[in-house]
Enzyme design. Structure first.
Site, PDB file in Angstrom:
ATOM      1  N   SER A   1       0.858  -1.172   0.103  1.00  0.00           N
ATOM      2  CA  SER A   1       0.187   0.074  -0.112  1.00  0.00           C
ATOM      3  C   SER A   1       0.947   1.158   0.103  1.00  0.00           C
ATOM      4  CB  SER A   1      -0.849  -0.124   1.318  1.00  0.00           C
ATOM      5  OG  SER A   1      -1.456   1.310   1.342  1.00  0.00           O
TER       6      SER A   1
ATOM      7  N   TYR B   1      -1.935  -1.634  10.608  1.00  0.00           N
ATOM      8  CA  TYR B   1      -1.838  -1.684   9.268  1.00  0.00           C
ATOM      9  C   TYR B   1      -0.885  -1.283   8.330  1.00  0.00           C
ATOM     10  CZ  TYR B   1      -3.709  -1.386   4.353  1.00  0.00           C
ATOM     11  OH  TYR B   1      -4.039  -1.314   3.291  1.00  0.00           O
TER      12      TYR B   1
END
Length: 267
Positions: A147, A160
């Site tokens: 990401s 995360y």
């Protein structure tokens, strides 16, 4: 119908988290390029629906494996099942992942431990298992989905962001180790993407998401696929995402963290 070793097409791609979002779009692209598929997801209904649609449209062979990747034994079970059926994986796509949203001292420990297992441990485990055979055969490709979050700390999604930083670092390192082996590793680092992710994590009302124009999963998947085929190590879809990811190194870490915190907060 069972997928038997290398029938019809001689190319097989394994994709985790393939029932929706970027994973589904990648499955569609590989199918359109005449790859047989091994699709892994915990949502059996959606997974079977995807498999049936791709088989009918592209006349490929698709094996479905319903697994909860937050369970530590899942990677070994997937690998063993494919070994027993004689299926060689030419391309491994570690796409499965999820996030949690909120202050770390208030979020669910259970969810975050499961997130570490899916986003980080399972990805590492599957890579270890399938990579050995790829190196032995002198060919293969791995796509790890990280990401844009990988490039900086992420208050309100601390765990995360940290898992995605691991995926980026791990992928870069083994890509270097594998130079000259015929095997390449690509890490895909998309920014916010139109999907169910934001609703699931509870951050749909954050400044980062609400009212913002986001890239669609199909575009992200196409960019990732192209980079994978070219053997590129890092790919960041979107000009603004590239600029932000590359610019954070020039600013004090505490300032970057504050900016990300502001972006993550609800409006």
């Amino acid at each position: 119908m069972k997928l038997k070793a290398q029938e019809q097409s001689e190319k097989t791609a394994l994709i985790t988290g393939s029932a929706s979002g970027i994973g589904y779009q990648l499955a569609y692209i590989f199918a359109s390029e005449n790859y047989n598929l091994v699709l892994v997801d915990r949502n059996e209904f959606k997974l079977l629906e995807v498999a049936d649609n791709l088989k009918e449209k592209f006349h490929i062979l698709v094996k479905t494996i319903v697994k909860d990747l937050s369970i530590s034994t899942s990677p070994e079970e997937i690998f063993t099942e494919l070994q027993e059926t004689g299926i060689h994986v030419d391309i491994l796509v570690n796409n499965a992942g999820f996030g949690t949203y909120g202050l770390f001292n208030e979020t669910s420990l259970k969810s975050e431990l499961e997130m570490l297992q899916v986003n980080l441990v399972c990805l590492t485990h599957l890579t270890k298992l399938f990579l050995k055979d790829m190196v032995k055969r002198g060919k293969g490709k791995i796509l790890n989905v990280a990401s844009a979050a990988a490039f900086q700390p992420g208050p309100l999604m601390a765990v995360y962001f940290a898992t995605k930083a691991y995926v980026l670092s791990f992928s870069e390192a083994i890509a270097n180790e594998l130079e000259g082996t015929g095997v390449t590793v690509t890490v895909l680092c998309p920014g916010s993407t139109v999907s169910e992710f934001h609703e699931r994590t509870g951050m749909a009302d954050s400044k980062l998401v609400k009212g913002q124009k986001m890239m669609d999963a199909e575009t992200v998947a196409l960019i990732g696929y192209d980079a994978l085929m070219r053997g590129k190590t890092i790919v960041i879809p979107g000009l603004l995402n590239k600029i932000f990811a590359k610019s954070v190194r020039f600013f004090p870490r505490n300032l970057v963290t504050k900016v990300v915190r502001s972006m993550q907060e609800n409006k």
